[in-house]
Design an enzyme around this catalytic site. Structure first.
Site, PDB file in Angstrom:
ATOM      1  N   LYS A   1       0.870  -1.169   0.000  1.00 18.76           N
ATOM      2  CA  LYS A   1       0.000   0.000   0.000  1.00 18.76           C
ATOM      3  C   LYS A   1       0.912   1.226   0.000  1.00 18.76           C
ATOM      4  O   LYS A   1       1.411   1.651   1.034  1.00 18.76           O
ATOM      5  CB  LYS A   1      -0.910   0.020   1.228  1.00 18.76           C
ATOM      6  CG  LYS A   1      -2.257   0.740   1.008  1.00 18.76           C
ATOM      7  CD  LYS A   1      -2.142   2.228   0.755  1.00 18.76           C
ATOM      8  CE  LYS A   1      -1.906   2.991   2.033  1.00 18.76           C
ATOM      9  NZ  LYS A   1      -1.882   4.479   1.808  1.00 18.76           N
TER      10      LYS A   1
ATOM     11  N   CYS B   1      13.567  10.925   6.978  1.00 21.97           N
ATOM     12  CA  CYS B   1      13.438  10.607   8.400  1.00 21.97           C
ATOM     13  C   CYS B   1      14.744  10.831   9.153  1.00 21.97           C
ATOM     14  O   CYS B   1      14.732  11.064  10.362  1.00 21.97           O
ATOM     15  CB  CYS B   1      12.981   9.163   8.566  1.00 21.97           C
ATOM     16  SG  CYS B   1      14.054   7.951   7.739  1.00 21.97           S
TER      17      CYS B   1
ATOM     18  N   GLU C   1       8.695  16.608  15.597  1.00 22.52           N
ATOM     19  CA  GLU C   1       9.185  16.454  14.233  1.00 22.52           C
ATOM     20  C   GLU C   1       8.418  17.374  13.290  1.00 22.52           C
ATOM     21  O   GLU C   1       7.192  17.349  13.235  1.00 22.52           O
ATOM     22  CB  GLU C   1       9.020  15.003  13.775  1.00 22.52           C
ATOM     23  CG  GLU C   1       9.587  14.753  12.386  1.00 22.52           C
ATOM     24  CD  GLU C   1       9.392  13.311  11.922  1.00 22.52           C
ATOM     25  OE1 GLU C   1      10.317  12.758  11.313  1.00 22.52           O
ATOM     26  OE2 GLU C   1       8.307  12.755  12.190  1.00 22.52           O
TER      27      GLU C   1
END
Length: 485
Positions: free
Chosen positions: A177, A287, A389
């Site tokens: 996905k 990330c 973040e």
């Protein structure tokens, strides 16, 4: 007319579904494709196709056969690199030069790396002695089964292949996905795998969103044996809840609020260049990017001014323009999130030393998700901008005086993905890197990877490790065989 991106189930494109959504270019806001959304019934078919393939001829393939197949896939990726590049750039808006060097090259490299790993890796065996006899204990690896692969939008092809390659190397079947924002690469990869000889049903793709769509249907599906996910920590928590009733294994690489520690004895030229990469690469949408820069007070001003110069030299623009160094954010929605942190930094008394807003791109591009690379000083460590973040081309620069203070500040976070230490004192570099509460620590570099080494984080940054045999440990179940001699 916009292209149609379809689901891929059981070795062929699925028929058009009633539901669908537009794929919007982050570069200029235009619609580039219409994506067919998979509902529950199509997800059921994809999982069934994967289960059927798992128990078909694919289940009898040897390790060496799968290694050869992975190398054929890598070769085919090389042959169709231009098409994959076009898909990656269309999805993400990143510069062609970056996508070609990073995403496409690593996609092929991931398949070759795990072909080598699976062909060379075994398990322990023991000759066990007991009163009156001996026994041989040995372990064999068996596939985990049908694996749900949930892929983020920032490095969609790279991270997709980072998961699919070891999954297939281990004999699993997968249902992928991709992010609804970056659907093209995963779909094109289906064609490439089929051309390389991957049997029908081994690789399936379902498109859609998370809650109430394909993501939720897949992660909660009783026919899924394990889930691997890279993305936001909050989404990881939701997937854990979906996996909990059947106690299915999960592998998560989640968010980060990564720190860089710059000591006064660092080579400042190389350090500032390295910081510019770690803060601004892919418009900060990696990330592993640095969002907290702790600088020893003696060199704070020099580092801050040098990094601000690097930020000012970046050139946003169309992906195909060779002069472009910086792409847009992935979407206008994500830009609103990043802009909210820019506003919050201002409210918290930050001094903006670079950027701080939306660049003027001209009438052709102003509809895109553009933002200025931004640096702040003057923020307190308790500010939400320092603790949460942002996932954009931003960083807070904070001074420190002692090594102990720097370590304490860097470790004062709920995240634990990566850190970078900049110093010419390698004894200090080793010492400080080992004290970081992270899954990965660099010394005098950033983003340098050996694909055999463990990759992952602690705390809100994830569960488990990927890379080399660490990936095989997730994608296989060991069975111990004990034979009395």
């Amino acid at each position: 007319m916009a292209a149609t991106i379809r689901n891929f189930v059981g070795g062929r494109y699925a028929e058009d579904t009633a539901a669908g959504f537009d794929k919007v270019s982050p570069v200029d806001g235009t619609v580039t494709a219409r994506v067919q959304e998979a509902g529950q019934s199509l997800v059921d078919r994809a999982v069934s196709a994967a289960r059927k393939a798992l128990h078909g001829p694919w289940g009898d393939t040897s390790v060496q056969e799968r290694a050869r197949l992975l190398r054929r896939i890598a070769d085919r990726i090389d042959e169709r690199a231009d098409e994959l590049l076009a898909a990656e750039v269309s999805d993400t808006g990143k510069p062609v030069s970056l996508a070609k060097e990073l995403d496409i090259a690593r996609a092929a490299g991931n398949f070759r790396a795990f072909a080598d790993v699976v062909a060379a890796t075994g398990l322990d065996s023991y000759l066990t002695e007991f009163p009156g006899g001996r026994a041989l204990n040995y372990a064999v690896r068996k596939p985990l089964g049908v694996v749900a692969v949930i892929v983020p939008w920032n490095l969609p092809l790279l991270l997709l292949t980072w998961k699919v390659a070891p999954a297939l190397a281990s004999g699993n079947t997968v249902v992928v996905k991709p992010s609804e924002l970056t659907p093209a690469g995963a779909t094109l990869l289906a064609e490439i795998l089929t051309e390389a000889g991957v049997p029908d049903g081994v690789y399936n793709v379902v498109h859609g969103f998370g809650p109430g769509s394909a993501g939720e249907a897949l992660t909660s599906h009783p026919g899924v044996d394990g889930i691997t996910f890279t993305g936001e920590s909050s989404t990881g928590s939701a997937i854990m809840r979906a996996a909990a009733p059947r106690v299915r294994p999960v592998s998560f690489e989640l968010g980060g609020k990564n720190a860089a520690l710059v000591f006064a004895d660092a080579d400042l030229g190389k350090t500032v260049d390295g910081l510019a990469r770690s803060v601004f690469t892919n418009t900060g949408q990696v990330c592993l990017c640095t969002e907290r820069v702790y600088v020893q007070r003696e060199v704070f001003d020099e580092v801050a001014s040098g990094l601000a110069e690097r930020a000012a030299a970046l050139r946003p623009g169309r992906p195909e323009d060779p002069a472009t160094t910086t792409g847009p954010l992935i979407s206008l929605e994500h830009r609103e999130k990043v802009l909210s942190y820019l506003k919050l930094a201002e409210q918290d008394g930050a001094k903006v030393v670079a950027g701080g807003g939306i660049p003027a791109m001209g009438p052709e591009l102003d509809g895109g998700a553009w933002i200025e690379p931004t640096l702040w000083t003057g923020l307190d460590h308790s500010s939400r901008v320092v603790r949460e973040e942002v996932f954009g081309p931003v960083a807070a620069l904070i001074p420190f005086d002692t090594e102990e203070e720097a370590v304490t500040l860097a470790n004062d976070t709920d995240y634990g993905l990566a850190a970078a230490v900049w110093t010419t004192n390698l004894e200090r570099g080793h010492r400080v890197a080992q004290r970081m509460n992270v899954g990965m620590a660099w010394v005098n570099t950033w983003f340098l990877r050996d694909l055999r080494s463990p990759f992952g984080g602690v705390g809100l940054s994830g569960i488990g490790r990927e890379g080399g045999t660490h990936s095989l440990d997730f994608y296989t179940e060991p069975t111990n065989v004990c034979v009395q001699l």
